[in-house]
Each structure stands twice: as C-alpha cells, then as structure tokens.
Design an enzyme around this catalytic site. Structure first.
Site, PDB file in Angstrom:
ATOM      1  N   HIS A 135       7.518  -3.185  -1.936  1.00  0.00           N
ATOM      2  CA  HIS A 135       6.634  -3.163  -3.096  1.00  0.00           C
ATOM      3  C   HIS A 135       7.139  -2.071  -4.032  1.00  0.00           C
ATOM      4  O   HIS A 135       7.743  -1.092  -3.615  1.00  0.00           O
ATOM      5  CB  HIS A 135       5.212  -2.845  -2.610  1.00  0.00           C
ATOM      6  CG  HIS A 135       4.144  -2.974  -3.632  1.00  0.00           C
ATOM      7  ND1 HIS A 135       3.904  -2.009  -4.596  1.00  0.00           N
ATOM      8  CD2 HIS A 135       3.195  -3.932  -3.825  1.00  0.00           C
ATOM      9  CE1 HIS A 135       2.868  -2.361  -5.329  1.00  0.00           C
ATOM     10  NE2 HIS A 135       2.433  -3.533  -4.894  1.00  0.00           N
ATOM     11  N   ASP A 212       4.818   2.025   5.160  1.00  0.00           N
ATOM     12  CA  ASP A 212       3.830   1.448   4.254  1.00  0.00           C
ATOM     13  C   ASP A 212       3.055   0.398   5.051  1.00  0.00           C
ATOM     14  O   ASP A 212       3.551  -0.695   5.316  1.00  0.00           O
ATOM     15  CB  ASP A 212       4.531   0.821   3.051  1.00  0.00           C
ATOM     16  CG  ASP A 212       3.581   0.041   2.135  1.00  0.00           C
ATOM     17  OD1 ASP A 212       2.377  -0.041   2.441  1.00  0.00           O
ATOM     18  OD2 ASP A 212       4.056  -0.498   1.124  1.00  0.00           O
ATOM     19  N   GLN A 215      -0.312  -3.793   4.172  1.00  0.00           N
ATOM     20  CA  GLN A 215      -0.535  -5.187   4.556  1.00  0.00           C
ATOM     21  C   GLN A 215      -0.606  -5.372   6.067  1.00  0.00           C
ATOM     22  O   GLN A 215      -0.695  -6.497   6.557  1.00  0.00           O
ATOM     23  CB  GLN A 215       0.587  -6.071   3.986  1.00  0.00           C
ATOM     24  CG  GLN A 215       0.667  -6.095   2.481  1.00  0.00           C
ATOM     25  CD  GLN A 215      -0.500  -6.807   1.833  1.00  0.00           C
ATOM     26  OE1 GLN A 215      -1.190  -7.609   2.464  1.00  0.00           O
ATOM     27  NE2 GLN A 215      -0.732  -6.525   0.563  1.00  0.00           N
ATOM     28  N   LYS A 238      -7.578  -3.234   1.187  1.00  0.00           N
ATOM     29  CA  LYS A 238      -6.833  -4.265   1.913  1.00  0.00           C
ATOM     30  C   LYS A 238      -7.477  -4.566   3.262  1.00  0.00           C
ATOM     31  O   LYS A 238      -7.050  -5.489   3.964  1.00  0.00           O
ATOM     32  CB  LYS A 238      -5.389  -3.810   2.158  1.00  0.00           C
ATOM     33  CG  LYS A 238      -4.612  -3.410   0.921  1.00  0.00           C
ATOM     34  CD  LYS A 238      -4.217  -4.574   0.059  1.00  0.00           C
ATOM     35  CE  LYS A 238      -3.230  -4.108  -1.016  1.00  0.00           C
ATOM     36  NZ  LYS A 238      -2.870  -5.185  -1.945  1.00  0.00           N
ATOM     37  N   CYS A 376       4.589  -7.320  -7.693  1.00  0.00           N
ATOM     38  CA  CYS A 376       5.119  -5.947  -7.660  1.00  0.00           C
ATOM     39  C   CYS A 376       6.290  -5.841  -6.689  1.00  0.00           C
ATOM     40  O   CYS A 376       6.426  -4.850  -5.961  1.00  0.00           O
ATOM     41  CB  CYS A 376       4.025  -4.941  -7.303  1.00  0.00           C
ATOM     42  SG  CYS A 376       2.755  -4.792  -8.560  1.00  0.00           S
TER      43      CYS A 376
END
Length: 417
Positions: A135, A212, A215, A238, A376
C-alpha cells in the site's frame, strides 16, 4: 473447490443469521430500492451495534478527559482506556501493555516509526526493503526518509500470481539491510505473505522488521511474540471499530530508544524553558488528548471479534472466497488480478471492455457495494498492466446469497458490454 451444498452447511454452522443481527440497521439498508450487499470490507468494515453503543455511551454519560483528573468521570475514562490497551495487548499477544501505542491508524503508525526510529538509527547507505505489493502508506514514508537521510529503498518482487518471490527477497538481504517493512495481507490482491519466514530471514542480518497488519488482524490470528516482529501496525476501522484509531505495537527495547513523535501534553515528564524531559511508555508517543471514544470503541470491537473467534471468521471468509472465485471464473471476459495460493477474502478483477469505475457504478444500481480504482497500490496495478481493478472483499457478515447477487450483477453488466 467445495460444493455449494457443503458450503451452505458450513455457513449455517457459523450462525450467520445471528451475526447479521449484530449489524441490524446497515444490513437492512436499501440501495436504489434493493437490499445492500456490502462487499467493500477491505476499505472499511461495518460496525456492530455493541461498538456503536459503547461510543454513544461514552459521549452521553461518561464524557471527560482522561489522565491527571481526580474526579470520577476522568478516572473512569482513564481506566477504560487502559483496559482497552490491555485488551489489544491480549489480542495480539504483546508482552507488555505499554508496547501498545494508540495512533490515528496504520498510516500514522508507519510514519511514526519512519520519523522516529528511521531518523535516529538509519543513515546514508543503509537499505530498507519493502515488497512490490505494498500500500502507498508503506512506500511513501520510506521514500521520504530515504530522501532525507540518504537511505536506499529496495523492492522485493512478486510473481504474476501476486505472490512474493521469496528467493529474490532473500537475495536483497545483506549487511546494509537495516529495516524490512512488509504487508501481511495485500489489500489489492488478498495475498497472504509468509510473514514469519520474511521476519526470520531478515533477523539473520539483524534487520528490524515492521509488519503492516491492517488487512490481517480481522481475518487471521496474530501473535506478535510468535512472529518476533519488531513493529506491528493496524487500524480499528478494518476490524469493526471506529475510524481515526489505530495501533503501533513495538518491542519495549526499541520504543524506549526512539525519540517522541509529537510534542504536547501528556508525553512529558518535566517542562522548563531550558529543557523538557519525556514521559515513560506508552505516553511518550501519545501527545495531547487522545481519541477517547475511539479507544473505547476499538476495545469493544476487539471484544466482539474475540467472542466469535478469529479462526472461525477466517474459515467462514475462506469458504466465501472459494465459492466466489469459482463462480466469477465462469464469467467470460473477466480476469482475476491476484491468484496467490494463500489469499485473504479479497477478489480483484477486470472485465474486458468495461472500466472498473463503470463496473462499480453499474453494480451499485443492483445494491452491491464494491471498491474500484488503484486501491492505493499503483505499483501493483503497473505490475499487472492495468490502471485499476474492481475489488470485492468479504467479511464475517457476508453470505453465499451475497455472492450470488454479486455474480448475477456482474453477469448483467457483462452482457451490457
């Protein structure tokens, strides 16, 4: 692929009807006169009524600033926020609660590390590795740091299935590698990276590793100690929580070495015009009045997920993904973007003759909410030779019938084009 009958049986065991009752208003919404089919979960998840009620309760009955107040509401709010920190600690299995830093979200968490750890410990010639599927929020902060201090950004490639080419990643690692920052689950492709192996390989060169997890946290179990990552970042919205709220997990040793991110109230120990000394963890990185209601809502969202079980959620979503993948593959002229063997519940695609934005607009007329654009992740789009994709993403409240409506709508659009 599993048979539709077997999937229906397993979805029933998941008690999808009861779960959907936790989102009563939004899932009863009509869009253009048709029931809403919400398949934009990778962008943001819907919020269960328990989260909404917890936030409303704070504003209606408990509103007060936290820390340093000695009256009841202030002390009560402080206790709720610190309990939230402990709940998140438990959820990701951090060693200590003060390793959990509240931020505005994944993007701010990454920038915090880039601007504090990066500025303090990286120098000209040092190398940072990211993957080709990142991202923008896990690319741009490192580019900014490289421009400022002279670091070099290296990119681990992916193959045409959207999978990290692990051997090529390993070739990039060397004595100059000081930091690896990589996505756990790709927002554009759904790819689940072998993140533990990524971390282990980096540790052989004593590199610091950030993950990260935006997700990942709502879709698969996360144990930061078992992973042995140095930093782990994610956002509340999220995982069924409020927007404007996130977490930076960092190992205590590293956080103690890092300078503050912002100056202001609560991050200080002593202030004089000659010199300021800083507070202990976690407050050193939490300047100013925090998003108190957001913290409370975040904790309630984590509680909600823990009540269902991340493993159960993952199993449910994987069944939906398999079913949707099987069905969409039958539609002529559709190309799937992201076909990794290990995927989260994300389905990216393009349709011959139709721009993704047209697909998004037309499918909305059928009541189906999906996301279109570059997500993104423009380097991902360039890899696959497209400017944008349409993306359906599934969550715990989605059903096989949602998938059927989505597929029927796509078939209708395909005939139009």
């Amino acid at each position: 692929m599993q048979t539709a009958k077997k999937i229906e049986s397993q979805l029933s065991e998941f008690d999808i009807k009861k779960i959907r009752q936790d989102f009563p208003q939004v899932l009863q919404t009509k869009v253009h006169g048709k029931p809403l089919i919400y398949l934009d979960n990778a962008a943001t998840t819907l919020k269960p009524k328990s989260v909404v009620e917890a936030i409303a309760k704070h504003y209606q009955f408990e509103a007060s600033n936290i820390h340093r107040g000695v009256h009841f509401l202030s002390e009560h709010g402080t206790a709720l926020c610190e309990q939230a920190r402990e709940r998140i600690q438990d959820f990701i299995n951090a060693d200590k609660s003060h390793e959990v830093i509240f931020t505005r979200g994944t993007t701010e968490s990454i920038n915090l590390v880039a601007q504090t750890y990066g500025r303090s410990f990286l120098k000209a010639g040092d190398e940072i590795i990211v993957s080709e599927m990142e991202h923008h929020s896990n690319i741009v902060p490192w580019q900014m740091l490289c421009a400022e201090v002279g670091c070099v950004l290296k990119v681990a490639p992916m193959n045409d299935a959207g999978e990290l080419v692990f051997e090529e990643y390993k070739k990039l690692l060397n004595a100059k590698t000081k930091l690896v920052s990589m996505v756990y689950v790709s927002n554009a492709l759904g790819t689940v990276n072998p993140i533990k192996e990524v971390i282990q390989a980096a540790k052989e060169f004593n590199a610091v590793v950030m993950v990260d997890g935006a997700q990942a946290v709502a879709h698969l179990p996360v144990d930061v100690q078992e992973l042995d990552c140095d930093f782990f970042v994610f956002s509340a919205h999220k995982i069924f929580g409020p927007t404007g709220m996130g977490v930076l997990y960092g190992k205590e040793e590293l956080l103690n070495k890092m300078p503050p991110w912002q100056g202001g109230g609560d991050m200080i120990d002593q202030v004089t015009f000659e010199k300021t000394t800083y507070n202990d963890l976690p407050h050193k990185f939490e300047a100013g009045t925090p998003h108190i209601a957001g913290i409370i809502g975040f904790a309630e969202a984590i509680k909600y997920v823990q009540g269902i079980g991340v493993t159960a959620i993952q199993k449910h979503e994987q069944m939906l993904l398999e079913y949707a993948t099987d069905e969409i593959s039958k539609i002529e002229g559709i190309r799937l973007i992201g076909t990794a063997k290990h995927k989260g519940a994300v389905l990216g695609f393009v349709m011959e003759g139709a721009h993704p934005s047209d697909i998004g607009t037309l499918i909305d007329m059928e009541g189906v909410a999906i996301r279109t654009g570059h997500h993104c992740a423009q380097p991902v789009m360039r890899h696959f030779g497209v400017s944008a994709t349409a993306r359906a993403s599934f969550s715990l409240y989605n059903t096989k019938e949602d998938v059927n409506v989505f597929i029927a709508a796509l078939k209708k659009i395909q005939k139009m084009f």
